[in-house]
Scaffold this motif. Sequence first.
Motif, PDB file in Angstrom:
ATOM      1  N   ASP A 142       3.577  15.644  -9.564  1.00  0.00           N
ATOM      2  CA  ASP A 142       4.216  15.407 -10.863  1.00  0.00           C
ATOM      3  C   ASP A 142       3.198  15.469 -11.996  1.00  0.00           C
ATOM      4  N   LEU A 143       2.005  14.996 -11.728  1.00  0.00           N
ATOM      5  CA  LEU A 143       0.958  14.999 -12.750  1.00  0.00           C
ATOM      6  C   LEU A 143       0.574  16.422 -13.131  1.00  0.00           C
ATOM      7  N   ARG A 144       0.543  17.303 -12.151  1.00  0.00           N
ATOM      8  CA  ARG A 144       0.235  18.708 -12.443  1.00  0.00           C
ATOM      9  C   ARG A 144       1.357  19.384 -13.225  1.00  0.00           C
ATOM     10  N   GLU A 145       2.601  19.046 -12.889  1.00  0.00           N
ATOM     11  CA  GLU A 145       3.747  19.718 -13.503  1.00  0.00           C
ATOM     12  C   GLU A 145       4.082  19.161 -14.890  1.00  0.00           C
ATOM     13  N   ASP A 146       4.051  17.846 -15.023  1.00  0.00           N
ATOM     14  CA  ASP A 146       4.445  17.222 -16.294  1.00  0.00           C
ATOM     15  C   ASP A 146       3.733  15.883 -16.443  1.00  0.00           C
ATOM     16  N   PRO A 147       2.485  15.890 -16.880  1.00  0.00           N
ATOM     17  CA  PRO A 147       1.705  14.646 -16.928  1.00  0.00           C
ATOM     18  C   PRO A 147       2.273  13.588 -17.868  1.00  0.00           C
ATOM     19  N   LEU A 148       3.119  13.997 -18.805  1.00  0.00           N
ATOM     20  CA  LEU A 148       3.692  13.027 -19.734  1.00  0.00           C
ATOM     21  C   LEU A 148       5.107  12.619 -19.336  1.00  0.00           C
ATOM     22  N   GLY A 149       5.529  13.020 -18.137  1.00  0.00           N
ATOM     23  CA  GLY A 149       6.870  12.688 -17.686  1.00  0.00           C
ATOM     24  C   GLY A 149       6.893  11.782 -16.473  1.00  0.00           C
ATOM     25  N   LEU A 150       5.823  11.045 -16.247  1.00  0.00           N
ATOM     26  CA  LEU A 150       5.745  10.174 -15.080  1.00  0.00           C
ATOM     27  C   LEU A 150       6.601   8.922 -15.262  1.00  0.00           C
ATOM     28  N   SER A 151       7.024   8.355 -14.148  1.00  0.00           N
ATOM     29  CA  SER A 151       7.713   7.068 -14.195  1.00  0.00           C
ATOM     30  C   SER A 151       6.732   6.000 -14.665  1.00  0.00           C
ATOM     31  N   PRO A 152       7.223   4.867 -15.158  1.00  0.00           N
ATOM     32  CA  PRO A 152       6.300   3.811 -15.590  1.00  0.00           C
ATOM     33  C   PRO A 152       5.319   3.380 -14.502  1.00  0.00           C
ATOM     34  N   ALA A 153       5.794   3.236 -13.264  1.00  0.00           N
ATOM     35  CA  ALA A 153       4.902   2.806 -12.183  1.00  0.00           C
ATOM     36  C   ALA A 153       3.827   3.850 -11.917  1.00  0.00           C
ATOM     37  N   ALA A 154       4.233   5.116 -11.887  1.00  0.00           N
ATOM     38  CA  ALA A 154       3.264   6.183 -11.648  1.00  0.00           C
ATOM     39  C   ALA A 154       2.287   6.302 -12.810  1.00  0.00           C
ATOM     40  N   ALA A 155       2.796   6.197 -14.030  1.00  0.00           N
ATOM     41  CA  ALA A 155       1.926   6.290 -15.202  1.00  0.00           C
ATOM     42  C   ALA A 155       0.915   5.156 -15.228  1.00  0.00           C
ATOM     43  N   ARG A 156       1.358   3.970 -14.861  1.00  0.00           N
ATOM     44  CA  ARG A 156       0.441   2.823 -14.816  1.00  0.00           C
ATOM     45  C   ARG A 156      -0.670   3.075 -13.797  1.00  0.00           C
ATOM     46  N   SER A 157      -0.306   3.615 -12.645  1.00  0.00           N
ATOM     47  CA  SER A 157      -1.290   3.916 -11.611  1.00  0.00           C
ATOM     48  C   SER A 157      -2.293   4.956 -12.085  1.00  0.00           C
ATOM     49  N   VAL A 158      -1.788   6.040 -12.664  1.00  0.00           N
ATOM     50  CA  VAL A 158      -2.663   7.126 -13.115  1.00  0.00           C
ATOM     51  C   VAL A 158      -3.572   6.656 -14.244  1.00  0.00           C
ATOM     52  N   ALA A 159      -3.001   5.983 -15.232  1.00  0.00           N
ATOM     53  CA  ALA A 159      -3.800   5.539 -16.374  1.00  0.00           C
ATOM     54  C   ALA A 159      -4.862   4.533 -15.948  1.00  0.00           C
ATOM     55  N   ALA A 160      -4.495   3.617 -15.054  1.00  0.00           N
ATOM     56  CA  ALA A 160      -5.464   2.624 -14.582  1.00  0.00           C
ATOM     57  C   ALA A 160      -6.618   3.293 -13.843  1.00  0.00           C
ATOM     58  N   ALA A 193       0.814  -1.221   0.000  1.00  0.00           N
ATOM     59  CA  ALA A 193       0.000   0.000   0.000  1.00  0.00           C
ATOM     60  C   ALA A 193       0.846   1.269   0.000  1.00  0.00           C
ATOM     61  N   ASP A 194       2.094   1.169   0.464  1.00  0.00           N
ATOM     62  CA  ASP A 194       2.964   2.345   0.525  1.00  0.00           C
ATOM     63  C   ASP A 194       3.988   2.377  -0.607  1.00  0.00           C
ATOM     64  N   ALA A 195       3.805   1.536  -1.612  1.00  0.00           N
ATOM     65  CA  ALA A 195       4.810   1.447  -2.678  1.00  0.00           C
ATOM     66  C   ALA A 195       4.879   2.721  -3.513  1.00  0.00           C
ATOM     67  N   LEU A 196       3.760   3.399  -3.682  1.00  0.00           N
ATOM     68  CA  LEU A 196       3.719   4.626  -4.470  1.00  0.00           C
ATOM     69  C   LEU A 196       3.361   5.804  -3.572  1.00  0.00           C
ATOM     70  N   ASP A 197       3.979   6.938  -3.852  1.00  0.00           N
ATOM     71  CA  ASP A 197       3.716   8.168  -3.108  1.00  0.00           C
ATOM     72  C   ASP A 197       2.647   8.962  -3.857  1.00  0.00           C
ATOM     73  N   GLY A 198       1.408   8.843  -3.396  1.00  0.00           N
ATOM     74  CA  GLY A 198       0.306   9.484  -4.094  1.00  0.00           C
ATOM     75  C   GLY A 198       0.429  10.991  -4.164  1.00  0.00           C
ATOM     76  N   THR A 199       0.921  11.605  -3.094  1.00  0.00           N
ATOM     77  CA  THR A 199       1.079  13.060  -3.079  1.00  0.00           C
ATOM     78  C   THR A 199       2.100  13.505  -4.121  1.00  0.00           C
ATOM     79  N   ARG A 200       3.196  12.772  -4.208  1.00  0.00           N
ATOM     80  CA  ARG A 200       4.231  13.111  -5.191  1.00  0.00           C
ATOM     81  C   ARG A 200       3.721  12.898  -6.622  1.00  0.00           C
ATOM     82  N   ILE A 201       2.991  11.817  -6.826  1.00  0.00           N
ATOM     83  CA  ILE A 201       2.455  11.557  -8.166  1.00  0.00           C
ATOM     84  C   ILE A 201       1.491  12.667  -8.577  1.00  0.00           C
ATOM     85  N   ALA A 202       0.652  13.112  -7.642  1.00  0.00           N
ATOM     86  CA  ALA A 202      -0.287  14.191  -7.956  1.00  0.00           C
ATOM     87  C   ALA A 202       0.457  15.465  -8.340  1.00  0.00           C
TER      88      ALA A 202
END
Length: 209
Positions: free
Chosen positions: A17-35, A6-15
């Motif tokens: 990063d998504l605001r700053e550069d939505p196309l520059g996410l790491s694969p894990a973060a992008a998978r989470s967001v897209a899903a 449950a703590d593998a991804l930092d939701g606050t950091r992903i949010a």
Amino acid sequence: MGFEGADALDGTRIAADLREDPLGLSPAAARSVAATLLADGRFSEPYCEWLPTWYELGLIAPVRYGEWRLRRVAAAVADAAAVTVAAPRFSRPRDVTIDGRPALARVSGFRERFLLADALLHLEWFDHAAAADGVEVPAALVDRTRQESLSYYGGDRDRLSEPVRRFQRLLFADDAWVRRVDESYGLDSRLFGLWERLLRAERERLASA
């Protein structure tokens, strides 16, 4: 619930990063967001089928447009990170029987249908999103929650077991999400207000049961 991962991804950091550069996410973060986006987009049309016809007819056009928009964003995020994400399939009334009867045979009012739909579809949404995030939700708990919840909200069961009650209490906490969306976009929506009240009341009832 203490799920592994449950703590593998930092939701606050992903949010952020998504605001700053939505196309520059790491694969894990992008998978989470897209899903999550795909699940959000696919969720509403099946949900509408669980509710009265007047509700479904009133919302089907904006629901389909919203899904189209979310699919486009999800595809862009996933493509930029070179990850593949599939949309989930949510249950519709025709797919389900409850205690040997059609899914809606013993629920009639808006509130009853709303709670039945949320108890089932939000479980399916969570299972999909958790898998994309690497969160290990025990399959036995998901299956047990599905079976007990269907019978409790739409059939013969008069109570939930303790693990299922705690799980559903957490799932019904999306009243806070509904409120944030309504406030963030300045909607002041009577419909969102109704959703929030129903979800909050059920969450509080499960907490005190």
